[in-house]
Design a protein around this motif. Sequence first.
Motif, short mmCIF file in Angstrom:
data_model
loop_
_atom_site.label_atom_id
_atom_site.label_comp_id
_atom_site.label_asym_id
_atom_site.label_seq_id
_atom_site.Cartn_x
_atom_site.Cartn_y
_atom_site.Cartn_z
N PHE A 1 31.32 47.53 40.48
CA PHE A 1 30.94 47.88 39.11
C PHE A 1 29.58 48.58 39.12
N TYR B 1 26.63 49.01 36.09
CA TYR B 1 26.17 48.71 34.74
C TYR B 1 24.87 49.48 34.49
N LEU C 1 28.76 48.25 30.74
CA LEU C 1 29.56 48.69 31.86
C LEU C 1 29.74 50.21 31.83
N PHE D 1 38.75 48.76 41.20
CA PHE D 1 39.52 47.61 41.70
C PHE D 1 40.42 48.03 42.84
N PHE E 1 39.92 38.99 39.92
CA PHE E 1 40.14 38.95 38.49
C PHE E 1 39.99 37.53 37.99
N GLU F 1 34.68 36.66 37.02
CA GLU F 1 33.76 37.79 37.18
C GLU F 1 32.36 37.32 37.46
N SER G 1 33.31 37.05 29.01
CA SER G 1 34.41 37.92 29.38
C SER G 1 35.73 37.23 29.05
N SER G 2 36.75 38.08 28.97
CA SER G 2 38.10 37.60 28.74
C SER G 2 38.94 37.94 29.96
N ASN H 1 39.93 41.55 30.26
CA ASN H 1 38.96 42.63 30.37
C ASN H 1 38.88 43.22 31.77
N THR H 2 39.62 42.65 32.70
CA THR H 2 39.66 43.15 34.07
C THR H 2 38.27 43.42 34.64
N GLY H 3 37.44 42.44 34.52
CA GLY H 3 36.18 42.52 35.22
C GLY H 3 34.98 42.87 34.39
N GLU H 4 35.14 43.21 33.13
CA GLU H 4 33.98 43.62 32.35
C GLU H 4 33.29 42.43 31.73
N LEU H 5 32.02 42.29 32.02
CA LEU H 5 31.17 41.31 31.37
C LEU H 5 30.47 41.98 30.19
#
Lengths: 114, 114
Positions: free
Chosen positions: A34, A36, A46, A51, A97, A100, B95-96, B99-103
Amino acid sequence: AQSVTQPDIHITVSEGASLELRCNYSYGATPYLFWYVQSPGQGLQLLLKYFSGDTLVQGIKGFEAEFKRSQSSFNLRKPSVHWSDAAEYFCAVGRSFGNEKLTFGTGTRLTIIP
Amino acid sequence: GAGVSQSPSNKVTEKGKDVELRCDPISGHTALYWYRQSLGQGLEFLIYFQGNSAPDKSGLPSDRFSAERTGGSVSTLTIQRTQQEDSAVYLCASSSSYNTGELFFGEGSRLTVL
């Protein structure tokens, strides 16, 4: 344990010039990577993520990054910077996944000069 | 708003006092993270909550640090007997699993210990 190295603490570029911010990671398996950005007085946002699949990923604000497994790198690039790109940029690596728990680099501060 | 909310935004305290920092994550996000950002140190992972699972406390620097998450939503980070080296910006993220990795980060709580 995973780790991330951002070798450049501070970079200064002229507005309109190209930009490359370096990121090297250490991780035994295929990493989740990632970038940021933290603008002054704001939370981290982000820019892009990798991935799997195509090793060149496109992000927001005209940024892109290329995953190079052979070099353990995930460098961030932009062909022409704008004054609004001045910020702190963080590279991060994650494991999977749904968890995180990212490991961040120490950041690169970008200054834009007219 | 719909983002991650943190309070207070700034806290100045005296050495030896206890402090509490609050994080209100994005509604519906199951995962919540605390990071610490110190000058020149990047982001240091502190603790991670995921749903009803036991939290990952592996990043807490000492037993003076603790955190809880009530009802799977709001989280409080408590630092007891603060020391000057605790001065930093404390960032919360949520995160959810979708969200595939997004904080998603809050703007942080800046703690200054005198």
